[in-house]
Design a protein around this motif. Structure first.
Motif, mmCIF file in Angstrom:
data_model
loop_
_atom_site.group_PDB
_atom_site.id
_atom_site.type_symbol
_atom_site.label_atom_id
_atom_site.label_comp_id
_atom_site.label_asym_id
_atom_site.label_seq_id
_atom_site.Cartn_x
_atom_site.Cartn_y
_atom_site.Cartn_z
ATOM 1 N N ALA A 1 0.851 -1.184 0.000
ATOM 2 C CA ALA A 1 0.000 0.000 0.000
ATOM 3 C C ALA A 1 0.892 1.241 0.000
ATOM 4 O O ALA A 1 1.923 1.283 0.672
ATOM 5 C CB ALA A 1 -0.904 0.009 1.230
ATOM 6 N N THR B 1 0.489 5.416 0.523
ATOM 7 C CA THR B 1 -0.470 6.428 0.964
ATOM 8 C C THR B 1 0.183 7.801 1.106
ATOM 9 O O THR B 1 1.384 7.910 1.355
ATOM 10 C CB THR B 1 -1.110 6.061 2.320
ATOM 11 O OG1 THR B 1 -0.099 6.110 3.339
ATOM 12 C CG2 THR B 1 -1.755 4.680 2.289
ATOM 13 N N ALA B 2 -0.644 8.830 0.971
ATOM 14 C CA ALA B 2 -0.170 10.206 1.138
ATOM 15 C C ALA B 2 0.265 10.473 2.579
ATOM 16 O O ALA B 2 1.121 11.313 2.825
ATOM 17 C CB ALA B 2 -1.252 11.192 0.708
ATOM 18 N N ALA B 3 -0.299 9.747 3.531
ATOM 19 C CA ALA B 3 0.044 9.963 4.940
ATOM 20 C C ALA B 3 1.346 9.272 5.339
ATOM 21 O O ALA B 3 2.090 9.783 6.170
ATOM 22 C CB ALA B 3 -1.087 9.453 5.832
ATOM 23 N N GLN C 1 4.048 1.612 2.604
ATOM 24 C CA GLN C 1 3.768 0.911 3.862
ATOM 25 C C GLN C 1 5.028 0.189 4.352
ATOM 26 O O GLN C 1 5.685 -0.510 3.600
ATOM 27 C CB GLN C 1 2.651 -0.100 3.644
ATOM 28 C CG GLN C 1 2.295 -0.897 4.871
ATOM 29 C CD GLN C 1 1.216 -1.937 4.563
ATOM 30 O OE1 GLN C 1 0.862 -2.191 3.429
ATOM 31 N NE2 GLN C 1 0.712 -2.540 5.609
ATOM 32 N N ASP D 1 -4.926 3.283 -8.992
ATOM 33 C CA ASP D 1 -5.215 4.453 -8.155
ATOM 34 C C ASP D 1 -4.015 5.290 -7.737
ATOM 35 O O ASP D 1 -4.157 6.495 -7.531
ATOM 36 C CB ASP D 1 -5.939 4.002 -6.879
ATOM 37 C CG ASP D 1 -7.248 3.316 -7.164
ATOM 38 O OD1 ASP D 1 -8.002 3.822 -8.026
ATOM 39 O OD2 ASP D 1 -7.520 2.266 -6.548
ATOM 40 N N CYS D 2 -2.858 4.692 -7.551
ATOM 41 C CA CYS D 2 -1.706 5.395 -6.980
ATOM 42 C C CYS D 2 -1.130 6.419 -7.964
ATOM 43 O O CYS D 2 -0.894 6.116 -9.131
ATOM 44 C CB CYS D 2 -0.630 4.387 -6.588
ATOM 45 S SG CYS D 2 0.801 5.127 -5.798
ATOM 46 N N VAL E 1 3.344 11.303 -2.588
ATOM 47 C CA VAL E 1 2.130 10.597 -2.971
ATOM 48 C C VAL E 1 0.982 11.591 -3.080
ATOM 49 O O VAL E 1 0.688 12.322 -2.136
ATOM 50 C CB VAL E 1 1.789 9.490 -1.948
ATOM 51 C CG1 VAL E 1 0.501 8.772 -2.338
ATOM 52 C CG2 VAL E 1 2.947 8.504 -1.804
ATOM 53 N N ASP F 1 -2.162 10.417 -4.618
ATOM 54 C CA ASP F 1 -3.346 9.577 -4.430
ATOM 55 C C ASP F 1 -2.925 8.206 -3.921
ATOM 56 O O ASP F 1 -2.026 7.579 -4.501
ATOM 57 C CB ASP F 1 -4.114 9.399 -5.747
ATOM 58 C CG ASP F 1 -4.703 10.691 -6.258
ATOM 59 O OD1 ASP F 1 -5.223 11.472 -5.435
ATOM 60 O OD2 ASP F 1 -4.650 10.935 -7.473
ATOM 61 N N ASP F 2 -3.577 7.755 -2.840
ATOM 62 C CA ASP F 2 -3.301 6.445 -2.256
ATOM 63 C C ASP F 2 -3.632 5.335 -3.254
ATOM 64 O O ASP F 2 -4.501 5.489 -4.115
ATOM 65 C CB ASP F 2 -4.175 6.213 -1.020
ATOM 66 C CG ASP F 2 -3.939 7.233 0.087
ATOM 67 O OD1 ASP F 2 -3.036 8.086 -0.052
ATOM 68 O OD2 ASP F 2 -4.668 7.159 1.089
ATOM 69 N N GLY F 3 -2.959 4.202 -3.068
ATOM 70 C CA GLY F 3 -3.294 3.041 -3.877
ATOM 71 C C GLY F 3 -2.489 1.832 -3.474
ATOM 72 O O GLY F 3 -1.385 1.947 -2.944
#
Length: 139
Positions: A8, A10-12, A16, A85-86, A123, A125-127
């Motif tokens: 994964a 993510t922008a946050a 991962q 999505d990413c 990032v 968009d998350d994906g």
């Protein structure tokens, strides 16, 4: 370093499991995700006459992602889409560090020309991404 078949992004938190991608409060991330081209890694190793069993794997570069068959943009602001999505915005060149010479003497210099060391990004968009996913340049 650990090679994964899916992860994964993510922008946050970036990729991962990689603490360096986490966004600190009040900061705009510029070094959240690192990407390298398989072809650039191979070119650097060939320049040093390293091949076969002597060739270190791409993740020795300590990049998060390795793409193949695509030339990564060499300018900030370009957007890379991975999977469905990413999306990652290129923020800067990923300059090779002296650790590369610990892997193989001369590797730092061999990764220096033409952004061979890869790119850094944030990032958008998350994906979830996986080995074999489509990688596209959006702008």
């Amino acid at each position: 370093m650990e090679e994964l078949v899916s992860v994964a992004v993510t922008a946050a938190a970036g990729v991962q499991g990689d603490f360096r991608g986490a966004v600190r409060q009040g900061k705009v991330p510029r070094r959240q995700v690192s990407l390298i081209e398989a072809e650039s890694w191979t070119a650097a190793l060939q320049e040093l006459d390293i091949a076969g069993d002597d060739a270190p794997p791409w993740y020795s570069r300590r990049a998060n992602l390795c793409v193949s068959g695509l030339r990564l943009p060499r300018e900030p602001g370009a957007v890379i889409a991975i999977g469905s999505d990413c999306r990652i915005e290129i923020t800067m060149e990923c300059d090779p560090c002296s650790r590369m010479d610990e892997i193989k003497p001369g590797l730092m210099a061999a990764l220096t020309p033409d952004w061979r060391g890869g790119v850094l990004g944030r990032v958008l968009d998350d994906g979830a991404i996986a080995v074999g996913d489509d990688v596209r340049i959006e702008k």
